[in-house]
Scaffold this motif. Structure first.
Motif, PDB file in Angstrom:
ATOM      1  N   GLU A  32     -14.254  38.558  40.190  1.00 36.54           N
ATOM      2  CA  GLU A  32     -14.133  39.986  39.905  1.00 36.54           C
ATOM      3  C   GLU A  32     -14.916  40.856  40.885  1.00 36.54           C
ATOM      4  OE1 GLU A  32     -12.211  41.544  37.558  1.00 36.54           O
ATOM      5  OE2 GLU A  32     -11.359  39.579  37.093  1.00 36.54           O
ATOM      6  N   HIS A  33     -15.877  40.274  41.578  1.00 39.32           N
ATOM      7  CA  HIS A  33     -16.713  41.031  42.517  1.00 39.32           C
ATOM      8  C   HIS A  33     -16.394  40.692  43.969  1.00 39.32           C
ATOM      9  CE1 HIS A  33     -19.424  43.165  39.764  1.00 39.32           C
ATOM     10  NE2 HIS A  33     -19.185  42.153  38.953  1.00 39.32           N
ATOM     11  N   GLY A  34     -15.155  40.347  44.243  1.00 37.30           N
ATOM     12  CA  GLY A  34     -14.722  40.158  45.616  1.00 37.30           C
ATOM     13  C   GLY A  34     -15.247  38.915  46.302  1.00 37.30           C
ATOM     14  N   GLY A  35     -15.510  37.858  45.544  1.00 39.08           N
ATOM     15  CA  GLY A  35     -15.884  36.592  46.145  1.00 39.08           C
ATOM     16  C   GLY A  35     -17.372  36.355  46.316  1.00 39.08           C
ATOM     17  N   TRP A  36     -18.195  37.200  45.700  1.00 42.01           N
ATOM     18  CA  TRP A  36     -19.637  36.972  45.751  1.00 42.01           C
ATOM     19  C   TRP A  36     -20.284  37.545  44.508  1.00 42.01           C
ATOM     20  CZ3 TRP A  36     -23.798  40.530  47.277  1.00 42.01           C
ATOM     21  CH2 TRP A  36     -23.380  41.858  47.406  1.00 42.01           C
ATOM     22  N   LEU A  37     -21.573  37.227  44.311  1.00 41.17           N
ATOM     23  CA  LEU A  37     -22.296  37.649  43.120  1.00 41.17           C
ATOM     24  C   LEU A  37     -23.423  38.613  43.490  1.00 41.17           C
ATOM     25  CD1 LEU A  37     -22.514  34.161  41.405  1.00 41.17           C
ATOM     26  CD2 LEU A  37     -21.237  36.144  40.545  1.00 41.17           C
ATOM     27  N   PRO A  38     -23.113  39.907  43.503  1.00 42.59           N
ATOM     28  CA  PRO A  38     -24.192  40.876  43.718  1.00 42.59           C
ATOM     29  C   PRO A  38     -25.108  40.886  42.491  1.00 42.59           C
ATOM     30  CG  PRO A  38     -22.159  42.016  43.154  1.00 42.59           C
ATOM     31  CD  PRO A  38     -21.813  40.557  43.294  1.00 42.59           C
ATOM     32  N   PRO A  39     -26.295  41.473  42.605  1.00 43.15           N
ATOM     33  CA  PRO A  39     -27.221  41.493  41.464  1.00 43.15           C
ATOM     34  C   PRO A  39     -26.603  42.022  40.173  1.00 43.15           C
ATOM     35  CG  PRO A  39     -28.345  42.224  43.437  1.00 43.15           C
ATOM     36  CD  PRO A  39     -26.887  42.076  43.802  1.00 43.15           C
ATOM     37  N   GLU A  40     -25.741  43.031  40.269  1.00 46.04           N
ATOM     38  CA  GLU A  40     -25.132  43.560  39.041  1.00 46.04           C
ATOM     39  C   GLU A  40     -24.211  42.544  38.370  1.00 46.04           C
ATOM     40  OE1 GLU A  40     -22.770  45.411  42.512  1.00 46.04           O
ATOM     41  OE2 GLU A  40     -24.884  45.133  42.041  1.00 46.04           O
ATOM     42  N   ALA A  41     -23.595  41.653  39.148  1.00 42.73           N
ATOM     43  CA  ALA A  41     -22.754  40.609  38.552  1.00 42.73           C
ATOM     44  C   ALA A  41     -23.604  39.607  37.785  1.00 42.73           C
ATOM     45  CB  ALA A  41     -21.955  39.893  39.638  1.00 42.73           C
ATOM     46  N   LEU A  42     -24.752  39.268  38.346  1.00 41.53           N
ATOM     47  CA  LEU A  42     -25.660  38.355  37.650  1.00 41.53           C
ATOM     48  C   LEU A  42     -26.159  38.982  36.346  1.00 41.53           C
ATOM     49  CD1 LEU A  42     -27.617  37.054  40.746  1.00 41.53           C
ATOM     50  CD2 LEU A  42     -25.956  35.772  39.381  1.00 41.53           C
ATOM     51  N   ARG A  43     -26.417  40.295  36.381  1.00 44.87           N
ATOM     52  CA  ARG A  43     -26.844  40.987  35.163  1.00 44.87           C
ATOM     53  C   ARG A  43     -25.718  41.010  34.126  1.00 44.87           C
ATOM     54  NH1 ARG A  43     -29.551  43.970  38.861  1.00 44.87           N
ATOM     55  NH2 ARG A  43     -27.998  45.606  38.983  1.00 44.87           N
ATOM     56  N   GLU A  44     -24.486  41.230  34.585  1.00 47.01           N
ATOM     57  CA  GLU A  44     -23.341  41.223  33.657  1.00 47.01           C
ATOM     58  C   GLU A  44     -23.232  39.882  32.936  1.00 47.01           C
ATOM     59  OE1 GLU A  44     -19.651  43.918  35.273  1.00 47.01           O
ATOM     60  OE2 GLU A  44     -20.128  42.129  36.412  1.00 47.01           O
ATOM     61  N   VAL A  45     -23.323  38.810  33.704  1.00 44.46           N
ATOM     62  CA  VAL A  45     -23.224  37.474  33.112  1.00 44.46           C
ATOM     63  C   VAL A  45     -24.373  37.245  32.138  1.00 44.46           C
ATOM     64  CG1 VAL A  45     -23.317  34.993  33.602  1.00 44.46           C
ATOM     65  CG2 VAL A  45     -21.925  36.497  35.057  1.00 44.46           C
ATOM     66  N   ALA A  46     -25.577  37.578  32.577  1.00 39.19           N
ATOM     67  CA  ALA A  46     -26.751  37.384  31.725  1.00 39.19           C
ATOM     68  C   ALA A  46     -26.631  38.174  30.431  1.00 39.19           C
ATOM     69  CB  ALA A  46     -28.012  37.794  32.489  1.00 39.19           C
ATOM     70  N   ASP A  47     -26.247  39.428  30.522  1.00 32.67           N
ATOM     71  CA  ASP A  47     -26.119  40.264  29.331  1.00 32.67           C
ATOM     72  C   ASP A  47     -25.033  39.738  28.390  1.00 32.67           C
ATOM     73  OD1 ASP A  47     -28.124  41.891  30.314  1.00 32.67           O
ATOM     74  OD2 ASP A  47     -26.758  43.498  30.970  1.00 32.67           O
ATOM     75  N   ALA A  48     -23.908  39.324  28.959  1.00 32.03           N
ATOM     76  CA  ALA A  48     -22.796  38.845  28.130  1.00 32.03           C
ATOM     77  C   ALA A  48     -23.130  37.536  27.423  1.00 32.03           C
ATOM     78  CB  ALA A  48     -21.543  38.674  28.982  1.00 32.03           C
ATOM     79  N   LEU A  49     -24.026  36.745  28.012  1.00 31.24           N
ATOM     80  CA  LEU A  49     -24.376  35.451  27.433  1.00 31.24           C
ATOM     81  C   LEU A  49     -25.761  35.446  26.768  1.00 31.24           C
ATOM     82  CD1 LEU A  49     -23.066  33.084  30.266  1.00 31.24           C
ATOM     83  CD2 LEU A  49     -21.920  33.704  28.126  1.00 31.24           C
ATOM     84  N   ASP A  50     -26.392  36.610  26.715  1.00 29.68           N
ATOM     85  CA  ASP A  50     -27.743  36.723  26.143  1.00 29.68           C
ATOM     86  C   ASP A  50     -28.738  35.792  26.846  1.00 29.68           C
ATOM     87  OD1 ASP A  50     -27.026  38.674  24.232  1.00 29.68           O
ATOM     88  OD2 ASP A  50     -26.251  37.106  22.897  1.00 29.68           O
ATOM     89  N   LEU A  51     -28.701  35.839  28.167  1.00 36.93           N
ATOM     90  CA  LEU A  51     -29.596  35.031  28.992  1.00 36.93           C
ATOM     91  C   LEU A  51     -30.364  35.938  29.939  1.00 36.93           C
ATOM     92  CD1 LEU A  51     -27.040  32.232  29.945  1.00 36.93           C
ATOM     93  CD2 LEU A  51     -28.896  32.039  28.264  1.00 36.93           C
ATOM     94  N   ALA A  52     -31.376  35.405  30.564  1.00 43.83           N
ATOM     95  CA  ALA A  52     -32.131  36.156  31.569  1.00 43.83           C
ATOM     96  C   ALA A  52     -31.373  36.146  32.893  1.00 43.83           C
ATOM     97  CB  ALA A  52     -33.506  35.529  31.761  1.00 43.83           C
ATOM     98  N   PRO A  53     -31.349  37.275  33.600  1.00 41.52           N
ATOM     99  CA  PRO A  53     -30.707  37.280  34.925  1.00 41.52           C
ATOM    100  C   PRO A  53     -31.289  36.222  35.861  1.00 41.52           C
ATOM    101  CG  PRO A  53     -31.141  39.518  34.208  1.00 41.52           C
ATOM    102  CD  PRO A  53     -31.810  38.609  33.215  1.00 41.52           C
TER     103      PRO A  53
END
Length: 154
Positions: A32-53
């Motif tokens: 969804e982020h064009g083939g890489w994981l910017p910091p906001e993508a890591l935060r999205e994943v962390a927030d959606a899974l209730d985990l720490a970035p």
């Protein structure tokens, strides 16, 4: 279309624990982020899974399939594990370095190519394996590289 967060939360329901969903969630976020994981993508994943970035970053930085920086239009990855190393992987890497003018882990200034090395591409019986945009080429030798790069540039 559902947001990335909604997609990850739906994905989470398929796993017994949120930590089990990290790999597929990171893959989804990377797509969804064009083939890489910017910091906001890591935060999205962390927030959606209730985990720490930081936990998500530790997973993403461990696996070769995740990128923490933008990649070039064409990604060339050379396997350097034991079977490929014994079959000339270092020579293949050096040939790509010469032909592309890149060091492993770097992207060309024009964004056309990213060169990398990976621990294993799962083709030990067909070494040296080179993945170009996740499509494997088998039994690659250093002498093959100029032709491969010419083909990629065409």
């Amino acid at each position: 279309m559902a947001s990335v967060t909604e997609q990850i939360q739906k994905l989470r329901k398929q796993y017994p624990a949120s930590t089990s969903a990290v790999l597929p969630a990171l893959r989804l976020a990377q797509e969804e982020h064009g083939g890489w994981l910017p910091p906001e993508a890591l935060r999205e994943v962390a927030d959606a899974l209730d985990l720490a970035p930081a936990y998500c970053l530790s997973i993403a930085s461990f696996y070769d399939q995740f990128r923490l920086e933008p990649a070039g239009h064409t990604v060339v990855e050379v396997c350097t594990n034991v079977s490929c190393a014994l079959s000339g992987a270092q020579g293949v890497v050096e040939a790509f370095e010469r032909e592309l003018g890149l060091r492993p882990g770097s992207t060309s200034e024009d964004g056309a190519f990213t060169l990398g090395t990976v621990e294993c591409l799962g083709g030990c019986g067909w070494a040296t394996v080179v993945a170009i945009d996740n499509r494997h080429r088998l039994r690659v030798q250093a002498a093959d590289v100029p032709g491969i790069v010419e083909e990629l540039r065409a």
